[in-house]
Design a protein around this motif. Structure first.
Motif, PDB file in Angstrom:
ATOM      1  N   ARG A  61       0.868  -1.184   0.000  1.00  0.00           N
ATOM      2  CA  ARG A  61       0.000   0.000   0.000  1.00  0.00           C
ATOM      3  C   ARG A  61       0.897   1.224   0.000  1.00  0.00           C
ATOM      4  O   ARG A  61       1.810   1.334   0.819  1.00  0.00           O
ATOM      5  CB  ARG A  61      -0.889   0.005   1.240  1.00  0.00           C
ATOM      6  CG  ARG A  61      -1.965  -1.027   1.227  1.00  0.00           C
ATOM      7  CD  ARG A  61      -2.770  -0.975   2.512  1.00  0.00           C
ATOM      8  NE  ARG A  61      -3.294   0.366   2.754  1.00  0.00           N
ATOM      9  CZ  ARG A  61      -4.550   0.616   3.081  1.00  0.00           C
ATOM     10  NH1 ARG A  61      -5.398  -0.371   3.201  1.00  0.00           N
ATOM     11  NH2 ARG A  61      -4.957   1.844   3.297  1.00  0.00           N
ATOM     12  N   THR A  62       0.593   2.155  -0.894  1.00  0.00           N
ATOM     13  CA  THR A  62       1.426   3.355  -1.003  1.00  0.00           C
ATOM     14  C   THR A  62       1.349   4.224   0.252  1.00  0.00           C
ATOM     15  O   THR A  62       2.346   4.837   0.636  1.00  0.00           O
ATOM     16  CB  THR A  62       1.020   4.197  -2.222  1.00  0.00           C
ATOM     17  OG1 THR A  62      -0.366   4.530  -2.123  1.00  0.00           O
ATOM     18  CG2 THR A  62       1.276   3.431  -3.511  1.00  0.00           C
ATOM     19  N   ASP A  63       0.180   4.252   0.896  1.00  0.00           N
ATOM     20  CA  ASP A  63       0.040   5.081   2.085  1.00  0.00           C
ATOM     21  C   ASP A  63       0.787   4.503   3.288  1.00  0.00           C
ATOM     22  O   ASP A  63       1.187   5.248   4.181  1.00  0.00           O
ATOM     23  CB  ASP A  63      -1.433   5.307   2.432  1.00  0.00           C
ATOM     24  CG  ASP A  63      -2.194   4.014   2.677  1.00  0.00           C
ATOM     25  OD1 ASP A  63      -1.841   2.986   2.046  1.00  0.00           O
ATOM     26  OD2 ASP A  63      -3.144   4.014   3.479  1.00  0.00           O
ATOM     27  N   VAL A  64       1.016   3.195   3.307  1.00  0.00           N
ATOM     28  CA  VAL A  64       1.748   2.574   4.410  1.00  0.00           C
ATOM     29  C   VAL A  64       3.246   2.606   4.131  1.00  0.00           C
ATOM     30  O   VAL A  64       4.043   2.957   4.997  1.00  0.00           O
ATOM     31  CB  VAL A  64       1.268   1.121   4.648  1.00  0.00           C
ATOM     32  CG1 VAL A  64       2.080   0.448   5.733  1.00  0.00           C
ATOM     33  CG2 VAL A  64      -0.219   1.101   4.994  1.00  0.00           C
ATOM     34  N   SER A  65       3.644   2.265   2.915  1.00  0.00           N
ATOM     35  CA  SER A  65       5.074   2.253   2.572  1.00  0.00           C
ATOM     36  C   SER A  65       5.645   3.656   2.485  1.00  0.00           C
ATOM     37  O   SER A  65       6.786   3.903   2.882  1.00  0.00           O
ATOM     38  CB  SER A  65       5.296   1.534   1.243  1.00  0.00           C
ATOM     39  OG  SER A  65       5.096   0.169   1.399  1.00  0.00           O
ATOM     40  N   ASP A  66       4.876   4.596   1.918  1.00  0.00           N
ATOM     41  CA  ASP A  66       5.286   5.991   1.758  1.00  0.00           C
ATOM     42  C   ASP A  66       6.628   6.073   1.025  1.00  0.00           C
ATOM     43  O   ASP A  66       6.735   5.586  -0.090  1.00  0.00           O
ATOM     44  CB  ASP A  66       5.314   6.684   3.125  1.00  0.00           C
ATOM     45  CG  ASP A  66       5.240   8.200   3.008  1.00  0.00           C
ATOM     46  OD1 ASP A  66       4.676   8.685   2.004  1.00  0.00           O
ATOM     47  OD2 ASP A  66       5.752   8.891   3.908  1.00  0.00           O
ATOM     48  N   ASP A  94      -3.270   2.058  -4.018  1.00  0.00           N
ATOM     49  CA  ASP A  94      -3.254   3.464  -3.628  1.00  0.00           C
ATOM     50  C   ASP A  94      -4.675   3.836  -3.217  1.00  0.00           C
ATOM     51  O   ASP A  94      -5.588   3.849  -4.048  1.00  0.00           O
ATOM     52  CB  ASP A  94      -2.798   4.335  -4.794  1.00  0.00           C
ATOM     53  CG  ASP A  94      -2.517   5.765  -4.380  1.00  0.00           C
ATOM     54  OD1 ASP A  94      -3.009   6.196  -3.312  1.00  0.00           O
ATOM     55  OD2 ASP A  94      -1.802   6.454  -5.126  1.00  0.00           O
ATOM     56  N   PRO A  95      -4.910   4.133  -1.941  1.00  0.00           N
ATOM     57  CA  PRO A  95      -6.268   4.415  -1.463  1.00  0.00           C
ATOM     58  C   PRO A  95      -6.889   5.678  -2.068  1.00  0.00           C
ATOM     59  O   PRO A  95      -8.102   5.854  -2.015  1.00  0.00           O
ATOM     60  CB  PRO A  95      -6.106   4.555   0.053  1.00  0.00           C
ATOM     61  CG  PRO A  95      -4.668   4.792   0.287  1.00  0.00           C
ATOM     62  CD  PRO A  95      -3.929   4.205  -0.860  1.00  0.00           C
ATOM     63  N   ARG A  96      -6.097   6.531  -2.696  1.00  0.00           N
ATOM     64  CA  ARG A  96      -6.632   7.748  -3.298  1.00  0.00           C
ATOM     65  C   ARG A  96      -7.600   7.445  -4.439  1.00  0.00           C
ATOM     66  O   ARG A  96      -8.421   8.276  -4.795  1.00  0.00           O
ATOM     67  CB  ARG A  96      -5.504   8.637  -3.813  1.00  0.00           C
ATOM     68  CG  ARG A  96      -4.661   9.230  -2.696  1.00  0.00           C
ATOM     69  CD  ARG A  96      -3.571  10.081  -3.247  1.00  0.00           C
ATOM     70  NE  ARG A  96      -2.637   9.212  -3.991  1.00  0.00           N
ATOM     71  CZ  ARG A  96      -1.684   9.642  -4.794  1.00  0.00           C
ATOM     72  NH1 ARG A  96      -1.528  10.939  -4.976  1.00  0.00           N
ATOM     73  NH2 ARG A  96      -0.885   8.812  -5.410  1.00  0.00           N
ATOM     74  N   HIS A 124      -0.140  -3.447   6.095  1.00  0.00           N
ATOM     75  CA  HIS A 124      -0.579  -3.179   4.727  1.00  0.00           C
ATOM     76  C   HIS A 124      -2.008  -3.648   4.473  1.00  0.00           C
ATOM     77  O   HIS A 124      -2.525  -3.514   3.368  1.00  0.00           O
ATOM     78  CB  HIS A 124       0.393  -3.802   3.713  1.00  0.00           C
ATOM     79  CG  HIS A 124       1.672  -3.043   3.627  1.00  0.00           C
ATOM     80  ND1 HIS A 124       1.955  -2.170   2.601  1.00  0.00           N
ATOM     81  CD2 HIS A 124       2.740  -2.990   4.463  1.00  0.00           C
ATOM     82  CE1 HIS A 124       3.134  -1.627   2.799  1.00  0.00           C
ATOM     83  NE2 HIS A 124       3.639  -2.112   3.932  1.00  0.00           N
TER      84      HIS A 124
END
Length: 171
Positions: A61-66, A94-96, A124
């Motif tokens: 997940r992009t929001d978790v890995s950043d 990506d949650p967006r 994740h």
């Protein structure tokens, strides 16, 4: 009838092409046969090993890995190789975009007939818990801590009341 046999060796097996005298040269009939012991070019008693590497996916997940997204992906690939998996694809959520978090992962797992999914950590997934519905479909392996949630060891899921859109239950 004149029979011709051609043997082609490849890593992990032998391809045997048989043709009879009445078949034309461009005859497409063939079959693949695995033999424990075979002889090619006079080498007797060599052990043939058909190797099958189970396929796996990666999930981040992009929001978790950043900023560690590339690092997490590299760790997933490294673990897949160490565990002997054939790494097929990296599913990046990506949650967006507002899609369900596991929809693409489950679809890819079904399409590619994967055995496992490797994730950097339980964080994740929603609530930092491995989803039981995912474990019912395939093994889930986490990089940190290195744990495997195998399909065979998954306890039965709790019976929860059905939920309607918007989060309200039927009860």
């Amino acid at each position: 009838m004149n029979r011709r046999t051609r043997l082609y060796e490849f890593p992990g097996g032998v391809f045997e092409l048989q043709a009879s005298g009445d078949d034309s040269e461009d005859y497409g009939g063939f079959y693949l046969q695995f033999q424990d012991f075979y002889a090619i070019d006079g080498h007797e008693d060599r052990r043939a090993v058909m190797r099958y590497k189970p396929t796996c996916l990666g999930y981040v997940r992009t929001d978790v890995s950043d900023v560690a997204l590339w690092w997490d992906q590299a760790q997933i690939r490294k673990l897949a190789q160490r565990l002997g998996y054939d790494f097929a694809d990296m599913v990046i959520y990506d949650p967006r975009f507002g899609r369900p978090p596991l929809a693409r992962l489950k679809a890819q797992a079904t399409r590619l007939d994967t055995e496992a999914v490797i994730v950097p950590s339980p964080e994740h997934f929603e609530g930092a818990e491995i989803p039981g519905t995912l474990v019912q479909q395939l093994d889930v392996i986490t990089v940190t801590p290195e744990e495997t949630y195998a399909r065979r060891t998954m306890p039965p899921l709790r019976d929860l009341p059905p939920v309607r859109a918007g989060g309200t239950s039927d009860t």
